[in-house]
Design a protein around this motif. Sequence first.
Motif, PDB file in Angstrom:
ATOM      1  N   VAL A 126      35.071  68.863  30.746  1.00  0.00           N
ATOM      2  CA  VAL A 126      36.221  69.092  31.626  1.00  0.00           C
ATOM      3  C   VAL A 126      37.166  70.111  30.990  1.00  0.00           C
ATOM      4  O   VAL A 126      37.537  71.115  31.597  1.00  0.00           O
ATOM      5  N   ARG A 127      37.538  69.891  29.730  1.00  0.00           N
ATOM      6  CA  ARG A 127      38.512  70.810  29.117  1.00  0.00           C
ATOM      7  C   ARG A 127      37.926  72.204  28.957  1.00  0.00           C
ATOM      8  O   ARG A 127      38.614  73.194  29.131  1.00  0.00           O
ATOM      9  N   ASP A 128      36.623  72.295  28.659  1.00  0.00           N
ATOM     10  CA  ASP A 128      36.009  73.611  28.463  1.00  0.00           C
ATOM     11  C   ASP A 128      35.921  74.391  29.764  1.00  0.00           C
ATOM     12  O   ASP A 128      35.891  75.620  29.762  1.00  0.00           O
ATOM     13  N   PHE A 129      35.817  73.657  30.878  1.00  0.00           N
ATOM     14  CA  PHE A 129      35.665  74.355  32.155  1.00  0.00           C
ATOM     15  C   PHE A 129      36.976  75.006  32.615  1.00  0.00           C
ATOM     16  O   PHE A 129      36.953  75.916  33.441  1.00  0.00           O
ATOM     17  N   SER A 261      41.293  64.548  22.416  1.00  0.00           N
ATOM     18  CA  SER A 261      41.589  65.816  23.108  1.00  0.00           C
ATOM     19  C   SER A 261      40.698  66.914  22.530  1.00  0.00           C
ATOM     20  O   SER A 261      39.622  66.620  22.034  1.00  0.00           O
ATOM     21  N   MET A 262      41.153  68.162  22.584  1.00  0.00           N
ATOM     22  CA  MET A 262      40.330  69.250  22.064  1.00  0.00           C
ATOM     23  C   MET A 262      39.916  68.965  20.618  1.00  0.00           C
ATOM     24  O   MET A 262      38.794  69.237  20.209  1.00  0.00           O
ATOM     25  N   VAL A 263      40.840  68.453  19.843  1.00  0.00           N
ATOM     26  CA  VAL A 263      40.508  68.028  18.481  1.00  0.00           C
ATOM     27  C   VAL A 263      39.826  66.669  18.624  1.00  0.00           C
ATOM     28  O   VAL A 263      40.469  65.625  18.606  1.00  0.00           O
ATOM     29  N   ASP A 264      38.511  66.703  18.830  1.00  0.00           N
ATOM     30  CA  ASP A 264      37.849  65.462  19.225  1.00  0.00           C
ATOM     31  C   ASP A 264      37.178  64.726  18.064  1.00  0.00           C
ATOM     32  O   ASP A 264      36.197  64.042  18.241  1.00  0.00           O
ATOM     33  N   ARG A 265      37.716  64.914  16.872  1.00  0.00           N
ATOM     34  CA  ARG A 265      37.268  64.140  15.715  1.00  0.00           C
ATOM     35  C   ARG A 265      38.498  63.722  14.921  1.00  0.00           C
ATOM     36  O   ARG A 265      39.584  64.256  15.130  1.00  0.00           O
ATOM     37  N   SER A 445      38.153  75.246   8.446  1.00  0.00           N
ATOM     38  CA  SER A 445      36.974  75.268   9.313  1.00  0.00           C
ATOM     39  C   SER A 445      37.200  74.353  10.514  1.00  0.00           C
ATOM     40  O   SER A 445      37.920  73.354  10.426  1.00  0.00           O
ATOM     41  N   TYR A 446      36.584  74.718  11.646  1.00  0.00           N
ATOM     42  CA  TYR A 446      36.531  73.865  12.842  1.00  0.00           C
ATOM     43  C   TYR A 446      37.955  73.395  13.213  1.00  0.00           C
ATOM     44  O   TYR A 446      38.827  74.217  13.397  1.00  0.00           O
ATOM     45  N   HIS A 447      38.171  72.078  13.299  1.00  0.00           N
ATOM     46  CA  HIS A 447      39.508  71.630  13.699  1.00  0.00           C
ATOM     47  C   HIS A 447      40.511  71.656  12.562  1.00  0.00           C
ATOM     48  O   HIS A 447      41.695  71.421  12.780  1.00  0.00           O
ATOM     49  N   ASN A 448      40.015  71.878  11.364  1.00  0.00           N
ATOM     50  CA  ASN A 448      40.896  71.830  10.201  1.00  0.00           C
ATOM     51  C   ASN A 448      41.325  73.246   9.789  1.00  0.00           C
ATOM     52  O   ASN A 448      40.917  73.747   8.752  1.00  0.00           O
ATOM     53  N   PHE A 507      27.604  82.082  21.972  1.00  0.00           N
ATOM     54  CA  PHE A 507      27.718  82.073  23.441  1.00  0.00           C
ATOM     55  C   PHE A 507      28.458  80.834  23.916  1.00  0.00           C
ATOM     56  O   PHE A 507      28.024  80.129  24.825  1.00  0.00           O
ATOM     57  N   GLN A 508      29.543  80.554  23.244  1.00  0.00           N
ATOM     58  CA  GLN A 508      30.381  79.415  23.621  1.00  0.00           C
ATOM     59  C   GLN A 508      31.161  79.820  24.869  1.00  0.00           C
ATOM     60  O   GLN A 508      31.916  80.792  24.857  1.00  0.00           O
ATOM     61  N   THR A 509      30.973  79.072  25.942  1.00  0.00           N
ATOM     62  CA  THR A 509      31.501  79.520  27.235  1.00  0.00           C
ATOM     63  C   THR A 509      33.015  79.701  27.235  1.00  0.00           C
ATOM     64  O   THR A 509      33.533  80.663  27.785  1.00  0.00           O
TER      65      THR A 509
END
Length: 551
Positions: A126-129, A261-265, A445-448, A507-509
């Motif tokens: 949902v959030r990516d769309f 949320s977007m930070v999903d970890r 890196s990533y969420h951090n 190719f991350q949408t």
Amino acid sequence: MESLELRAVEPHCSISEMGDFDLTRALDKPRLKIERKRSFDERSMSELSTGYGRHDLDMAHSPGSRSIMDTPLSYVRNSFEPHPMVAEAWEALRRSMVFFRGQPVGTIAAYDHASEEVLNYDQVFVRDFVPSALAFLMNGEPDIVKNFLLKTLQLQGWEKRVDRFKLGEGVMPASFKVLHDPVRKTDTIVADFGESAIGRVAPVDSGFWWIILLRAYTKSTGDLTLSETPECQKGIRLILSLCLSEGFDTFPTLLCADGCSMVDRRMGVYGYPIEIQALFFMALRCALAMLKPDEEGREFIERIVKRLHALSFHMRNYFWLDFQQLNDIYRYKTEEYSHTAVNKFNVMPDSIPDWVFDFMPLRGGYFVGNVSPARMDFRWFSLGNCVAILSSLATPDQSMAIMDLLEHRWEELVGEMPLKICYPCIENHEWRIVTGCDPKNTRWSYHNGGSWPVLLWMLTAACIKTGRPQIARRAIDLIESRLHRDCWPEYYDGKQGRYIGKQARKFQTWSIAGYLVAKMMLEDPSHLGMISLEEDKQMKPVIKRSASWTC
Ligand code: GLC
């Protein structure tokens, strides 16, 4: 390497494969400009506290439905000087489209066939769309957005369980997947509401994004019939009942688990994370604009108005940090009891991390990551601060200060690749405790403290809203120097955001769509209205162009 990866993905239909007919049709058809008048979303909180009559819904008409395979209008319009990345991005975005019984219903998270691990990146998040949806809306292709909104609304109606526990009715999915059975020629859907997610966390942001997108669709197309259906009205109310319910709360902010949320970890954002609070505020305002004041709607409207007053007061006062406020906290007394307490949440000055003192410019400020009893997370989070500007949770002065901070701390917050998800990273012992030794969330890196190209669209929107398009232009230049060459990664690593992320998808949408949305908004700033809400009328903002970069 690059060309190999590019060849590995088969487009459904590239621009060159489209018949002459399609191309001529697209070229001949002038872009139907959507007249963006002041419309339903500007129902002000103060007006509402006196009477609940809705503003005239003077929406402009739909730009007309175009074939999903048409040449993107923004590309056609710019055919004199298009950046080559724009056409590539459209092609890649169309490749990521997902169909259910022949109808487009969303875009998958990543079209990365080179990656060994698919995990759930082949799902529609949902959030990516959201950036994909905005790109389609801006390009006059609302059908996929409408289908998505209806499909997810249907999914909301499913019974959701984690083991023996039943989740709230209003929860929207984090993601869904369409399964095609080539033998039976049937399509079915599986959805995840948190019961399959790593860590089993429900996506609190999904429902908020759904409401925000419904308003964007309505604003962009002028089609009120969707948001006014009993089904959509009920969908909005169900989401709201989850977050407006009364309990033991002493704050108007929304209490959440880590990873919702977007930070999903796990990233130490449990409590009252700024991302959720800003989205909550924006979704409340969007819902207020769309709810019908009928028997069922009226009660929600009243509750929203009350909550918005309390929430904006709380956020603007207690989450806001600038030089002055930092100095005040530094000198706070602790253990104060009673109504006269200055240090209401009993923040210990010793808990202020060293980096904040150097980071804080004399001019500028931001909403901190989290505020709860004796705990202030001083980290900067991009999404929450951008959404605070877009929703007008930030006052005009605060919005300006957020942009000032971005300019002053460009190296730290933007670096070589826009935009840091948060700043700074956490490392060593703190990383062990806070992330639970998460190997994906190592430092920078990533969420951090990773850099996420998707955030470009929110930054651009915030820049336009605050009258500083030159900041967005500078960020877009950075993106254009690398993103396509690097095959549209999900995120970058490093203090400067220089390296393609360790485990980033290609190719991350939303990296692709975020770029397109940023470009289209800068080209035609009237698109901003889809995703931005004006300050409450009573506050009459005077937004001046700042004396920032002139390049
Ligand atoms: C990662 C991100 C999340 C995103 C998902 C799909 O899990 O943290 O925000 O929705 O990937 O792209």
